[in-house]
Scaffold this motif. Structure first.
Motif, PDB file in Angstrom:
ATOM      1  N   ALA A  15       3.546  34.152 105.520  1.00 54.65           N
ATOM      2  CA  ALA A  15       2.426  34.009 104.585  1.00 54.65           C
ATOM      3  C   ALA A  15       2.727  34.720 103.271  1.00 54.65           C
ATOM      4  O   ALA A  15       2.406  34.213 102.187  1.00 54.65           O
ATOM      5  CB  ALA A  15       1.148  34.551 105.214  1.00 54.65           C
ATOM      6  N   ALA A  16       3.357  35.887 103.344  1.00 54.41           N
ATOM      7  CA  ALA A  16       3.696  36.626 102.122  1.00 54.41           C
ATOM      8  C   ALA A  16       4.743  35.866 101.307  1.00 54.41           C
ATOM      9  O   ALA A  16       4.618  35.753 100.076  1.00 54.41           O
ATOM     10  CB  ALA A  16       4.198  38.015 102.478  1.00 54.41           C
ATOM     11  N   LEU A  17       5.769  35.349 101.980  1.00 55.36           N
ATOM     12  CA  LEU A  17       6.794  34.587 101.261  1.00 55.36           C
ATOM     13  C   LEU A  17       6.222  33.310 100.657  1.00 55.36           C
ATOM     14  O   LEU A  17       6.532  32.953  99.513  1.00 55.36           O
ATOM     15  CB  LEU A  17       7.950  34.234 102.197  1.00 55.36           C
ATOM     16  N   TRP A  18       5.364  32.617 101.402  1.00 54.96           N
ATOM     17  CA  TRP A  18       4.755  31.395 100.891  1.00 54.96           C
ATOM     18  C   TRP A  18       3.882  31.715  99.677  1.00 54.96           C
ATOM     19  O   TRP A  18       3.911  30.999  98.684  1.00 54.96           O
ATOM     20  CB  TRP A  18       3.925  30.726 101.985  1.00 54.96           C
ATOM     21  N   SER A  19       3.134  32.798  99.758  1.00 58.69           N
ATOM     22  CA  SER A  19       2.280  33.188  98.626  1.00 58.69           C
ATOM     23  C   SER A  19       3.117  33.509  97.394  1.00 58.69           C
ATOM     24  O   SER A  19       2.743  33.149  96.277  1.00 58.69           O
ATOM     25  CB  SER A  19       1.428  34.403  98.999  1.00 58.69           C
ATOM     26  N   PHE A  20       4.261  34.181  97.601  1.00 61.05           N
ATOM     27  CA  PHE A  20       5.135  34.504  96.475  1.00 61.05           C
ATOM     28  C   PHE A  20       5.613  33.234  95.779  1.00 61.05           C
ATOM     29  O   PHE A  20       5.555  33.122  94.551  1.00 61.05           O
ATOM     30  CB  PHE A  20       6.336  35.332  96.962  1.00 61.05           C
ATOM     31  N   PHE A  21       6.101  32.262  96.539  1.00 62.58           N
ATOM     32  CA  PHE A  21       6.601  31.030  95.936  1.00 62.58           C
ATOM     33  C   PHE A  21       5.473  30.180  95.349  1.00 62.58           C
ATOM     34  O   PHE A  21       5.662  29.471  94.369  1.00 62.58           O
ATOM     35  CB  PHE A  21       7.422  30.225  96.941  1.00 62.58           C
ATOM     36  N   TYR A  22       4.298  30.269  95.921  1.00 64.87           N
ATOM     37  CA  TYR A  22       3.147  29.551  95.383  1.00 64.87           C
ATOM     38  C   TYR A  22       2.767  30.120  94.020  1.00 64.87           C
ATOM     39  O   TYR A  22       2.536  29.384  93.067  1.00 64.87           O
ATOM     40  CB  TYR A  22       1.989  29.660  96.371  1.00 64.87           C
ATOM     41  N   VAL A  23       2.735  31.458  93.911  1.00 61.82           N
ATOM     42  CA  VAL A  23       2.428  32.106  92.640  1.00 61.82           C
ATOM     43  C   VAL A  23       3.545  31.836  91.631  1.00 61.82           C
ATOM     44  O   VAL A  23       3.277  31.645  90.437  1.00 61.82           O
ATOM     45  CB  VAL A  23       2.213  33.626  92.849  1.00 61.82           C
ATOM     46  N   LEU A  24       4.779  31.803  92.101  1.00 61.04           N
ATOM     47  CA  LEU A  24       5.901  31.495  91.218  1.00 61.04           C
ATOM     48  C   LEU A  24       5.728  30.114  90.575  1.00 61.04           C
ATOM     49  O   LEU A  24       6.043  29.930  89.397  1.00 61.04           O
ATOM     50  CB  LEU A  24       7.206  31.556  92.008  1.00 61.04           C
ATOM     51  N   GLY A  25       5.198  29.164  91.305  1.00 58.79           N
ATOM     52  CA  GLY A  25       4.927  27.834  90.754  1.00 58.79           C
ATOM     53  C   GLY A  25       3.894  27.881  89.646  1.00 58.79           C
ATOM     54  O   GLY A  25       4.033  27.208  88.616  1.00 58.79           O
ATOM     55  N   TYR A  26       2.858  28.698  89.824  1.00 55.89           N
ATOM     56  CA  TYR A  26       1.845  28.827  88.770  1.00 55.89           C
ATOM     57  C   TYR A  26       2.407  29.539  87.546  1.00 55.89           C
ATOM     58  O   TYR A  26       2.020  29.251  86.417  1.00 55.89           O
ATOM     59  CB  TYR A  26       0.610  29.552  89.303  1.00 55.89           C
ATOM     60  N   VAL A  27       3.337  30.474  87.751  1.00 57.41           N
ATOM     61  CA  VAL A  27       3.980  31.133  86.606  1.00 57.41           C
ATOM     62  C   VAL A  27       4.811  30.113  85.834  1.00 57.41           C
ATOM     63  O   VAL A  27       4.793  30.099  84.596  1.00 57.41           O
ATOM     64  CB  VAL A  27       4.856  32.311  87.089  1.00 57.41           C
ATOM     65  N   PHE A  28       5.526  29.237  86.531  1.00 56.88           N
ATOM     66  CA  PHE A  28       6.297  28.204  85.853  1.00 56.88           C
ATOM     67  C   PHE A  28       5.393  27.243  85.085  1.00 56.88           C
ATOM     68  O   PHE A  28       5.762  26.773  84.015  1.00 56.88           O
ATOM     69  CB  PHE A  28       7.160  27.421  86.840  1.00 56.88           C
ATOM     70  N   VAL A  29       4.209  26.959  85.604  1.00 56.47           N
ATOM     71  CA  VAL A  29       3.275  26.084  84.896  1.00 56.47           C
ATOM     72  C   VAL A  29       2.753  26.793  83.657  1.00 56.47           C
ATOM     73  O   VAL A  29       2.641  26.195  82.577  1.00 56.47           O
ATOM     74  CB  VAL A  29       2.109  25.665  85.819  1.00 56.47           C
ATOM     75  N   ALA A  30       2.461  28.086  83.779  1.00 58.92           N
ATOM     76  CA  ALA A  30       1.939  28.836  82.641  1.00 58.92           C
ATOM     77  C   ALA A  30       2.975  28.984  81.536  1.00 58.92           C
ATOM     78  O   ALA A  30       2.626  29.021  80.355  1.00 58.92           O
ATOM     79  CB  ALA A  30       1.469  30.206  83.098  1.00 58.92           C
ATOM     80  N   THR A  31       4.251  29.075  81.892  1.00 63.69           N
ATOM     81  CA  THR A  31       5.304  29.212  80.883  1.00 63.69           C
ATOM     82  C   THR A  31       5.857  27.861  80.435  1.00 63.69           C
ATOM     83  O   THR A  31       6.849  27.812  79.714  1.00 63.69           O
ATOM     84  CB  THR A  31       6.458  30.079  81.418  1.00 63.69           C
ATOM     85  N   LYS A  32       5.232  26.787  80.866  1.00 62.78           N
ATOM     86  CA  LYS A  32       5.583  25.418  80.475  1.00 62.78           C
ATOM     87  C   LYS A  32       6.974  24.992  80.959  1.00 62.78           C
ATOM     88  O   LYS A  32       7.552  24.053  80.440  1.00 62.78           O
ATOM     89  CB  LYS A  32       5.519  25.249  78.947  1.00 62.78           C
ATOM     90  N   LYS A  33       7.517  25.670  81.965  1.00 63.60           N
ATOM     91  CA  LYS A  33       8.778  25.235  82.550  1.00 63.60           C
ATOM     92  C   LYS A  33       8.560  24.155  83.604  1.00 63.60           C
ATOM     93  O   LYS A  33       9.497  23.490  84.019  1.00 63.60           O
ATOM     94  CB  LYS A  33       9.523  26.416  83.171  1.00 63.60           C
ATOM     95  N   LEU A  34       7.309  24.015  84.019  1.00 62.84           N
ATOM     96  CA  LEU A  34       6.956  23.018  85.026  1.00 62.84           C
ATOM     97  C   LEU A  34       5.661  22.370  84.549  1.00 62.84           C
ATOM     98  O   LEU A  34       4.675  23.062  84.282  1.00 62.84           O
ATOM     99  CB  LEU A  34       6.751  23.710  86.380  1.00 62.84           C
ATOM    100  N   GLY A  35       5.656  21.065  84.395  1.00 59.94           N
ATOM    101  CA  GLY A  35       4.476  20.380  83.882  1.00 59.94           C
ATOM    102  C   GLY A  35       3.369  20.280  84.919  1.00 59.94           C
ATOM    103  O   GLY A  35       3.543  20.563  86.107  1.00 59.94           O
ATOM    104  N   ARG A  36       2.195  19.881  84.468  1.00 60.48           N
ATOM    105  CA  ARG A  36       1.039  19.756  85.372  1.00 60.48           C
ATOM    106  C   ARG A  36       1.271  18.750  86.494  1.00 60.48           C
ATOM    107  O   ARG A  36       0.915  19.025  87.630  1.00 60.48           O
ATOM    108  CB  ARG A  36      -0.207  19.377  84.578  1.00 60.48           C
TER     109      ARG A  36
END
Length: 84
Positions: A15-36
């Motif tokens: 659960a901790a690892l999944w949460s880390f990668f899930y938050v990492l995805g939102y960071v990529f969206v916020a920095t525009k490295k990953l589109g909506r």
């Protein structure tokens, strides 16, 4: 609770690892490295991978904790040269 404690800690770790990668995805969206549009795809992939890996780990752990087949030893000696 003693026998299931490793299963609980493993679940918490996944659960901790999944949460880390899930938050990492939102960071990529916020920095525009990953589109909506890719965010939902990323979330789906991360969720599916986390669930599948946890299920595989849990099944392997449970099968080793409570084996259905018990190995049978063969006697060692001069009369028993071959293993059946």
């Amino acid at each position: 609770m003693g026998r299931l404690q490793p299963l609980l800690w493993g679940t918490i770790t996944f659960a901790a690892l999944w949460s880390f990668f899930y938050v990492l995805g939102y960071v990529f969206v916020a920095t525009k490295k990953l589109g909506r549009p890719e965010r939902s795809l990323y979330t789906t992939f991360v969720s599916t991978a986390a669930i599948c890996m946890w299920m595989m780990w849990a099944m392997v752990w449970m099968s080793q904790a409570n084996p259905i087949l018990v190995p049978e030893g063969t006697p060692i000696g001069d009369d028993h040269h071959r293993i059946l």
